[in-house]
Structure formats: structure tokens, C-alpha cells
Design a protein around this motif. Sequence first.
Motif, PDB file in Angstrom:
ATOM      1  N   ALA A 332      -2.526  13.983  -4.567  1.00  0.00           N
ATOM      2  CA  ALA A 332      -2.944  13.859  -3.162  1.00  0.00           C
ATOM      3  C   ALA A 332      -2.361  12.630  -2.485  1.00  0.00           C
ATOM      4  CB  ALA A 332      -4.471  13.839  -3.084  1.00  0.00           C
ATOM      5  N   LEU A 333      -2.304  11.500  -3.200  1.00  0.00           N
ATOM      6  CA  LEU A 333      -1.829  10.260  -2.595  1.00  0.00           C
ATOM      7  C   LEU A 333      -0.393   9.923  -2.987  1.00  0.00           C
ATOM      8  CD1 LEU A 333      -4.932   7.880  -2.752  1.00  0.00           C
ATOM      9  CD2 LEU A 333      -3.883   8.901  -0.742  1.00  0.00           C
ATOM     10  N   ALA A 334       0.408  10.928  -3.303  1.00  0.00           N
ATOM     11  CA  ALA A 334       1.809  10.665  -3.645  1.00  0.00           C
ATOM     12  C   ALA A 334       2.569  10.225  -2.404  1.00  0.00           C
ATOM     13  CB  ALA A 334       2.441  11.913  -4.236  1.00  0.00           C
ATOM     14  N   LYS A 335       3.441   9.244  -2.584  1.00  0.00           N
ATOM     15  CA  LYS A 335       4.237   8.757  -1.467  1.00  0.00           C
ATOM     16  C   LYS A 335       5.540   9.535  -1.380  1.00  0.00           C
ATOM     17  CE  LYS A 335       6.162   4.737   0.819  1.00  0.00           C
ATOM     18  NZ  LYS A 335       6.622   3.349   0.705  1.00  0.00           N
ATOM     19  N   GLN A 336       5.890   9.946  -0.175  1.00  0.00           N
ATOM     20  CA  GLN A 336       7.133  10.662   0.066  1.00  0.00           C
ATOM     21  C   GLN A 336       7.869  10.028   1.246  1.00  0.00           C
ATOM     22  OE1 GLN A 336       8.412  13.859  -1.660  1.00  0.00           O
ATOM     23  NE2 GLN A 336       7.338  12.467  -3.024  1.00  0.00           N
ATOM     24  N   PRO A 337       9.151   9.671   1.094  1.00  0.00           N
ATOM     25  CA  PRO A 337       9.905   9.676  -0.154  1.00  0.00           C
ATOM     26  C   PRO A 337       9.368   8.632  -1.126  1.00  0.00           C
ATOM     27  CG  PRO A 337      11.169   8.598   1.562  1.00  0.00           C
ATOM     28  CD  PRO A 337       9.961   9.170   2.233  1.00  0.00           C
ATOM     29  N   SER A 338       9.709   8.780  -2.392  1.00  0.00           N
ATOM     30  CA  SER A 338       9.136   7.949  -3.453  1.00  0.00           C
ATOM     31  C   SER A 338       9.866   6.614  -3.572  1.00  0.00           C
ATOM     32  CB  SER A 338       9.197   8.699  -4.784  1.00  0.00           C
ATOM     33  OG  SER A 338       8.532   9.931  -4.692  1.00  0.00           O
ATOM     34  N   VAL A 339       9.734   5.818  -2.525  1.00  0.00           N
ATOM     35  CA  VAL A 339      10.414   4.526  -2.445  1.00  0.00           C
ATOM     36  C   VAL A 339       9.429   3.485  -1.933  1.00  0.00           C
ATOM     37  CG1 VAL A 339      12.333   3.244  -1.403  1.00  0.00           C
ATOM     38  CG2 VAL A 339      12.619   5.670  -1.953  1.00  0.00           C
ATOM     39  N   GLY A 340       9.484   2.291  -2.518  1.00  0.00           N
ATOM     40  CA  GLY A 340       8.626   1.197  -2.070  1.00  0.00           C
ATOM     41  C   GLY A 340       9.391  -0.111  -2.031  1.00  0.00           C
ATOM     42  N   LYS A 341       8.710  -1.172  -1.624  1.00  0.00           N
ATOM     43  CA  LYS A 341       9.322  -2.492  -1.522  1.00  0.00           C
ATOM     44  C   LYS A 341       9.432  -3.139  -2.909  1.00  0.00           C
ATOM     45  CE  LYS A 341       6.303  -4.208   1.314  1.00  0.00           C
ATOM     46  NZ  LYS A 341       5.594  -5.071   2.292  1.00  0.00           N
TER      47      LYS A 341
END
Length: 538
Positions: A332-341
Amino acid sequence: MVMEMEYPNPLDTDKPMTSLSNKVYFQCTTETLVEQTLERGQGRLSDSGALCINTGKFTGRSPNDRFIVNDETTAASVDWGSVNIPISTTVFDGLLAKMTSFIADKELWVRACYAGADPNYRIHVTVINTTPWANLFCQHLFIRPEEGDLQNFQQEWVILQVPEFLANPIVDGTRQENFAIINFSRKMILIGGTAYTGEMKKGIFSVLNFLLPRHNVLPMHCSANEGPDGDVALFFGLSGTGKTTLSADPLRKLIGDDEHGWAKDSIFNFEGGCYAKCIDLQADKEPQIYGAIRSGSLLENVCFVPNTNMVDYSDSRITENTRAAYPITHIALAKQPSVGKTPSNIFFLTCDAFGVLPPISKLTIAQAMYHFLSGYTAKVAGTEIGVTEPQTTFSACFGRVFLPASPTTYAALLGKKLEQHPDVNVWLVNTGWTGGAYGEGKRISLRHTRALVAAAIHGQLQHTSFMPHPSFGILVPQSCANVPSAILNPRDTWQDKNAYDLQANKLASLFIQNFEAYRQQADEAIRKASPQVLQAVQ
């Protein structure tokens, strides 16, 4: 869909696909792959709608049968040995020719996909499978191109997975009938004799581990999540240390659960899905994973409650390594696109069955490199016949078996990243025992571990005092909200202090012995980060 002649043959782009086989299905949907699997009697549906299959003889990877072609591309850059086993170009070419001939009359499923959520570092992969469910695995685990991207998809790497093809070790130069071979010059992975899907996933992970350091990107075997303010946390850990449990936070977005790259200013997922271990899975303990196993998901080697289609996750008759594959969007809480700082906090997780290490401690850059090279956890006594005390497990960089280059290459790159980003905090977290070793002490409470991790993420531990551990030198916080101070210093939790000191010396000696393989290549600061064997209390 059955392909027409316009799609090129991934094994020979000068020829049409029909030269490879006249029964080729390209880029099938999840629904079609499930339907095709059921039509061929290769699987069944669970009560949650997941497709359940059996991978046959192999229910896990076979590391002794994983090879890398030794040629001009790899001869001087691969760390050859028991992990990276060399094989000749002649052997590879012979097997490729045989496999190509073998699949001429087979149904084939072909998929174009990506590995790497950051377009600057992703590779384009074409996968060829002989079963629809193996192609479904690739649909979930690799990154799915947009419809428009397929028109201009430029193939770079090819995976040819043919479980039905068995090598003849005497003739073909393999160790036994199954094999997984990476050829960096031809940009191909051949997999035969095993239907275990994880060989494809980890084959590409090994490829990225070879390629990305050349672009100053650190490939990592870790999970990653992101807080509401965009802060990123990484969780490294071997099996049983709590990596999946601690990274699954209902208040934080999941970037990915297993493989990531650390570029100049970002963290990015290599994958488009999750491949979760599901032995003893329970809805109350792992609600995100449990809820992700639904229609379209793939379950491998699970057993059923008799006379039902209900999965019995506690049944390990087939294997302890039961797995669930699903797209990351099932979380449910997946980030899209799968990129972070760039990460704010990095956690090295260990299940210390010796009861020596603190539940949490802060590491200097040198200590972080040392413990990264060590990759320590421990198996507990009683898990195997004849095991009467904890057994150490060291896996460099928390994933030694996937590293084509020397582990010191990756540790040096980690050190460089940490020097470039001095605000990154690195923590060693013990999810194992306290108050005694396994059999005498007790497991550190998951509630307390979660509280310590949360305190580290929210910066609360920065405001407490730290004391160095006598043997390991790591910095131990002396207080933390919602955690009894008495458990923070492990020696204080043992009734017999001399017994603790002896146990600490034993563990320190094992660390020192393991580090000998890297001592000559490590700089003085890393060598000084080694634990010390102290004189025990009399």
C-alpha cells in the motif's frame, strides 16, 4: 500474444524470432500468464487468488553451480574463487548452442524489462522462459516498461532460462546438470537444469554489482524506506536478522525490500517487485506481506491445508525457503518511482546469538566499513544436529555470494559515500540475545528494537550520551525513550560478568579471524576499528 516475425531474436538480432521458435509469447499480461499456467497444469490458485507453483528439485539457489565466463572483460576484474567460479568461453558457447537447439520446438515466453529505477543507471533486459509462471516472476521482479517504451526498447542483456535442459558435466564442463552462467562480454545469463526463479533475480543483481561501481554507484543488498519528510533509511542484514520486519513500517513508504544502488544524490531500487520469504507468515506479524499475496501474486513451493486451497505457511515439508513474488504496487505504501534521497540513517542488522553486542550502537566511518566487510550474524544452537553453541556467519557486504569484485571494492565505495555525506548515521542493531547467550539469555524484544530504530531515525539518540563498548569500541547510547536503560549495555544484563567478558573475547576473536582475508587491503583506520580481545575479569 504469439509474436510475428517483426520482433528480433534476442539471441541473434539479425534473425527473426521465428528462427528461435514458432511458439513465442511476448510481453503477456499477468492475467494471461496465470491462465496459461493453469491451462498447462503447472499450478493452482490459493484461496487468496495467488498462483501457486512448485519449482521442482531446486527450491533455492545453487551457489556452487554459478559461474562467470573468464575472458578479457573479467580476467583481471573478478575476484575469482569459491564464490566466483571461472568457466571458459568455449563451455559457454557450447551450452548456448545446445540450449538454442533444445528450445526450437518449445513454447517460449519473452519479456522486455528493466533493472534499475534510475534511468541513468538501468540496464535493459530481455528474458526468455519456457514456462509462463517463470515469466510472471520476471513481470513482477523486474521493472515494467511503459507501453510506449517498448517501441524503442534497446536490448542490452539476455537471460535464457531453460529448466528442462540438463547439462552433461563430462561433456559440457559444468559441475552437475544444473548451472547458471554469466557472460559479461556477451551480456548473457544462461540458466539450465533448475526452475528456481531466484537464479534470474540474483543473476542480474550480480551483473549490477559488477557494472555500477564503475559509475561511482554503490550496489547494496538492503531494503529501503522513506519517511513523510523524505528521509531515507537503509536496512542491511542476512537472513533472520529482521531486515524485512523492520523496514516494513506503516508510517514510511517502501522504496524496495532487497536490492538498491546509491548514486551521487539518490537511492534507487533495482527491482519492480518483492520476493519475500513466507515460511511461518502470519497476518498480524507481517501484515504488508500477507496482504500483498493476492490475485496475480506468485507463491513458490508452499503446502496447503489438506483438502483445501488454503496455504499452510507453517508447513516446511517442501522447503523452509517458501517464497512470494509480487509487484511492489501490492504494498500500500510503496513509493513510485522507487527512488529516494541520500540516506539519513543506515542500519546493519545482526542476530547475535552470543548475547554480546548492544541492541543498538553508533559506528564511525571506519567501523562502518569494518562491519560492512564483516557482514556478521549467528546461527543459534539446536538448529542443526550436533550444534551445541552459536555458530558465526560472516558474509561480506551482507551479500558476499553476489559480489563479482573483491568485497574491499564495495567497502571502499561505502567509505567514500560516507565521507561525502558526513551527516549520514550508521547504526549496528542487534536483534538477537541479551542477558546471556542463546539458551540462557532471552531474545531482545521486537518492541524495544522498533523503538530504538525509530529513535535513531527521528534524531532522538543524538541528544543522549554514548559510551564505547569495551571490546568492540562501538558507541552505545545510555538512554532511549520507551526502552529500559538496563538493556542498552549488554554486560549489565548478564549476572555473571566474567562469563560475558569471556563470550565477548570469543566473538571478538572470530571477527578478527574473519577480517584476516581483508587486512592487507584495508587502511589503518579500518584495521584499528577491529574489536579487541581483553583480559577477562577474574
